[in-house]
Design a protein around this motif. Structure first.
Motif, PDB file in Angstrom:
ATOM      1  N   PHE A 121     -14.898  -9.968   4.106  1.00  0.00           N
ATOM      2  CA  PHE A 121     -14.884  -9.363   2.769  1.00  0.00           C
ATOM      3  C   PHE A 121     -14.481  -7.887   2.849  1.00  0.00           C
ATOM      4  CE2 PHE A 121     -16.931  -7.522  -1.027  1.00  0.00           C
ATOM      5  CZ  PHE A 121     -16.292  -8.301  -1.995  1.00  0.00           C
ATOM      6  N   ALA A 122     -14.971  -7.184   3.864  1.00  0.00           N
ATOM      7  CA  ALA A 122     -14.594  -5.781   4.045  1.00  0.00           C
ATOM      8  C   ALA A 122     -13.105  -5.660   4.375  1.00  0.00           C
ATOM      9  CB  ALA A 122     -15.443  -5.148   5.141  1.00  0.00           C
ATOM     10  N   GLU A 123     -12.581  -6.599   5.165  1.00  0.00           N
ATOM     11  CA  GLU A 123     -11.154  -6.578   5.482  1.00  0.00           C
ATOM     12  C   GLU A 123     -10.313  -6.784   4.228  1.00  0.00           C
ATOM     13  OE1 GLU A 123     -10.658  -9.603   8.424  1.00  0.00           O
ATOM     14  OE2 GLU A 123     -11.684  -8.450   9.977  1.00  0.00           O
ATOM     15  N   ILE A 124     -10.736  -7.695   3.360  1.00  0.00           N
ATOM     16  CA  ILE A 124      -9.996  -7.950   2.131  1.00  0.00           C
ATOM     17  C   ILE A 124      -9.989  -6.705   1.244  1.00  0.00           C
ATOM     18  CG2 ILE A 124      -9.993  -9.302  -0.010  1.00  0.00           C
ATOM     19  CD1 ILE A 124     -11.168 -11.634   1.671  1.00  0.00           C
ATOM     20  N   ILE A 125     -11.152  -6.096   1.063  1.00  0.00           N
ATOM     21  CA  ILE A 125     -11.252  -4.919   0.203  1.00  0.00           C
ATOM     22  C   ILE A 125     -10.475  -3.738   0.788  1.00  0.00           C
ATOM     23  CG2 ILE A 125     -12.863  -3.219  -0.775  1.00  0.00           C
ATOM     24  CD1 ILE A 125     -12.899  -6.015  -2.097  1.00  0.00           C
ATOM     25  N   LEU A 126     -10.595  -3.521   2.094  1.00  0.00           N
ATOM     26  CA  LEU A 126      -9.881  -2.403   2.728  1.00  0.00           C
ATOM     27  C   LEU A 126      -8.368  -2.606   2.657  1.00  0.00           C
ATOM     28  CD1 LEU A 126     -10.280   0.269   4.189  1.00  0.00           C
ATOM     29  CD2 LEU A 126     -10.375  -0.995   6.329  1.00  0.00           C
ATOM     30  N   CYS A 127      -7.905  -3.819   2.869  1.00  0.00           N
ATOM     31  CA  CYS A 127      -6.465  -4.098   2.748  1.00  0.00           C
ATOM     32  C   CYS A 127      -5.981  -3.868   1.320  1.00  0.00           C
ATOM     33  CB  CYS A 127      -6.159  -5.524   3.180  1.00  0.00           C
ATOM     34  SG  CYS A 127      -6.258  -5.790   4.950  1.00  0.00           S
ATOM     35  N   LEU A 128      -6.817  -4.196   0.337  1.00  0.00           N
ATOM     36  CA  LEU A 128      -6.445  -3.971  -1.059  1.00  0.00           C
ATOM     37  C   LEU A 128      -6.336  -2.471  -1.357  1.00  0.00           C
ATOM     38  CD1 LEU A 128      -5.932  -5.163  -3.887  1.00  0.00           C
ATOM     39  CD2 LEU A 128      -8.389  -5.007  -4.273  1.00  0.00           C
ATOM     40  N   VAL A 129      -7.274  -1.685  -0.862  1.00  0.00           N
ATOM     41  CA  VAL A 129      -7.231  -0.234  -1.086  1.00  0.00           C
ATOM     42  C   VAL A 129      -6.019   0.380  -0.378  1.00  0.00           C
ATOM     43  CG1 VAL A 129      -8.451   1.934  -0.651  1.00  0.00           C
ATOM     44  CG2 VAL A 129      -9.710  -0.056  -1.469  1.00  0.00           C
ATOM     45  N   ILE A 130      -5.737  -0.060   0.843  1.00  0.00           N
ATOM     46  CA  ILE A 130      -4.566   0.443   1.569  1.00  0.00           C
ATOM     47  C   ILE A 130      -3.284   0.037   0.847  1.00  0.00           C
ATOM     48  CG2 ILE A 130      -3.264   0.268   3.725  1.00  0.00           C
ATOM     49  CD1 ILE A 130      -5.967  -0.001   5.161  1.00  0.00           C
ATOM     50  N   LEU A 131      -3.260  -1.162   0.306  1.00  0.00           N
ATOM     51  CA  LEU A 131      -2.095  -1.628  -0.452  1.00  0.00           C
ATOM     52  C   LEU A 131      -1.863  -0.743  -1.674  1.00  0.00           C
ATOM     53  CD1 LEU A 131       0.072  -3.769  -1.127  1.00  0.00           C
ATOM     54  CD2 LEU A 131      -1.711  -5.026  -2.325  1.00  0.00           C
ATOM     55  N   ILE A 132      -2.916  -0.383  -2.369  1.00  0.00           N
ATOM     56  CA  ILE A 132      -2.782   0.488  -3.539  1.00  0.00           C
ATOM     57  C   ILE A 132      -2.262   1.862  -3.127  1.00  0.00           C
ATOM     58  CG2 ILE A 132      -4.099   1.691  -5.332  1.00  0.00           C
ATOM     59  CD1 ILE A 132      -5.877  -0.854  -5.445  1.00  0.00           C
ATOM     60  N   CYS A 133      -2.789   2.410  -2.030  1.00  0.00           N
ATOM     61  CA  CYS A 133      -2.325   3.729  -1.562  1.00  0.00           C
ATOM     62  C   CYS A 133      -0.866   3.693  -1.120  1.00  0.00           C
ATOM     63  CB  CYS A 133      -3.208   4.229  -0.428  1.00  0.00           C
ATOM     64  SG  CYS A 133      -4.869   4.668  -0.945  1.00  0.00           S
ATOM     65  N   PHE A 134      -0.486   2.653  -0.384  1.00  0.00           N
ATOM     66  CA  PHE A 134       0.905   2.551   0.052  1.00  0.00           C
ATOM     67  C   PHE A 134       1.838   2.305  -1.123  1.00  0.00           C
ATOM     68  CE2 PHE A 134      -0.081   1.361   4.680  1.00  0.00           C
ATOM     69  CZ  PHE A 134       0.272   2.609   5.125  1.00  0.00           C
ATOM     70  N   SER A 135       1.408   1.526  -2.103  1.00  0.00           N
ATOM     71  CA  SER A 135       2.257   1.255  -3.261  1.00  0.00           C
ATOM     72  C   SER A 135       2.500   2.514  -4.073  1.00  0.00           C
ATOM     73  CB  SER A 135       1.622   0.188  -4.148  1.00  0.00           C
ATOM     74  OG  SER A 135       1.531  -1.029  -3.449  1.00  0.00           O
ATOM     75  N   ALA A 136       1.522   3.416  -4.077  1.00  0.00           N
ATOM     76  CA  ALA A 136       1.683   4.671  -4.815  1.00  0.00           C
ATOM     77  C   ALA A 136       2.617   5.638  -4.100  1.00  0.00           C
ATOM     78  CB  ALA A 136       0.329   5.330  -5.027  1.00  0.00           C
ATOM     79  N   SER A 137       2.740   5.523  -2.779  1.00  0.00           N
ATOM     80  CA  SER A 137       3.551   6.501  -2.052  1.00  0.00           C
ATOM     81  C   SER A 137       4.797   5.888  -1.431  1.00  0.00           C
ATOM     82  CB  SER A 137       2.704   7.166  -0.968  1.00  0.00           C
ATOM     83  OG  SER A 137       2.273   6.199  -0.034  1.00  0.00           O
ATOM     84  N   THR A 138       4.627   4.927  -0.542  1.00  0.00           N
ATOM     85  CA  THR A 138       5.742   4.333   0.190  1.00  0.00           C
ATOM     86  C   THR A 138       5.603   2.815   0.160  1.00  0.00           C
ATOM     87  OG1 THR A 138       5.669   6.224   1.670  1.00  0.00           O
ATOM     88  CG2 THR A 138       6.999   4.380   2.375  1.00  0.00           C
ATOM     89  N   PRO A 139       6.277   2.138  -0.741  1.00  0.00           N
ATOM     90  CA  PRO A 139       6.093   0.685  -0.845  1.00  0.00           C
ATOM     91  C   PRO A 139       6.565  -0.091   0.386  1.00  0.00           C
ATOM     92  CG  PRO A 139       7.345   1.539  -2.731  1.00  0.00           C
ATOM     93  CD  PRO A 139       7.152   2.652  -1.766  1.00  0.00           C
ATOM     94  N   GLY A 140       7.337   0.535   1.259  1.00  0.00           N
ATOM     95  CA  GLY A 140       7.852  -0.155   2.436  1.00  0.00           C
ATOM     96  C   GLY A 140       6.770  -0.580   3.419  1.00  0.00           C
TER      97      GLY A 140
END
Length: 152
Positions: A29-48
């Motif tokens: 569950f922590a991996e899912i949530i952390l990956c989601l937060v990292i996805l949001i941060c990367f999508s805001a800056s560098t979608p690659g």
């Protein structure tokens, strides 16, 4: 028919809550949530860089469902401990590489936050790989001793 659906729902909910309280459930569950937060941060800056987070979040969710529904005991074709170990080991290595590249490049705040969270994900996936290592889980039992052989 409605009665059978109503009776199966609490069993499914109980299985979900019971598994989510275990160490493996909390890690997934922590991996899912952390990956989601990292996805949001990367999508805001560098979608690659966001594809790594998407893939790892989906794989963690799949393994969460497999372990929650106890499918790893019913599907014997796949060696689940080794599959989970390699999933977490590869995720830790890829997050480490991606985070180092992102932090060296620099950039805006969301990119730096994603890099730091990627290092946190590296340690989380690394710890998960450590506890799921199949050869580590094999315990050796002590040889039985005779109580008469005790101290005199």
């Amino acid at each position: 028919m409605a009665d059978s659906e109503r009776l199966s729902a609490p069993g499914c909910w109980a299985a979900c809550t019971n598994f989510s309280r275990t160490r493996k459930g909390i890690l997934l569950f922590a991996e899912i949530i952390l990956c989601l937060v990292i996805l949001i941060c990367f999508s805001a800056s560098t979608p690659g860089y966001s594809s790594l987070s998407v893939v790892e979040m989906i794989l963690a969710a799949i393994f969460f469902v497999i372990y929650m529904c106890d499918l790893h005991t019913k599907i014997q074709i796949i060696n689940w401990p080794w599959s989970d170990f390699f999933r977490t080991l590869i995720a830790a290595i890829l997050y480490l590489i991606t985070s180092i590249v992102v932090l060296v490049e620099g950039g805006n705040h969301s990119k730096i936050i994603a890099g730091v969270l990627g290092l946190l994900a590296t340690s989380l996936f690394g710890y998960d790989a450590y506890i799921t290592f199949p050869l580590r889980q094999q315990r050796h039992t002590a040889a039985p001793t005779d109580p008469a052989d005790g101290p005199v």
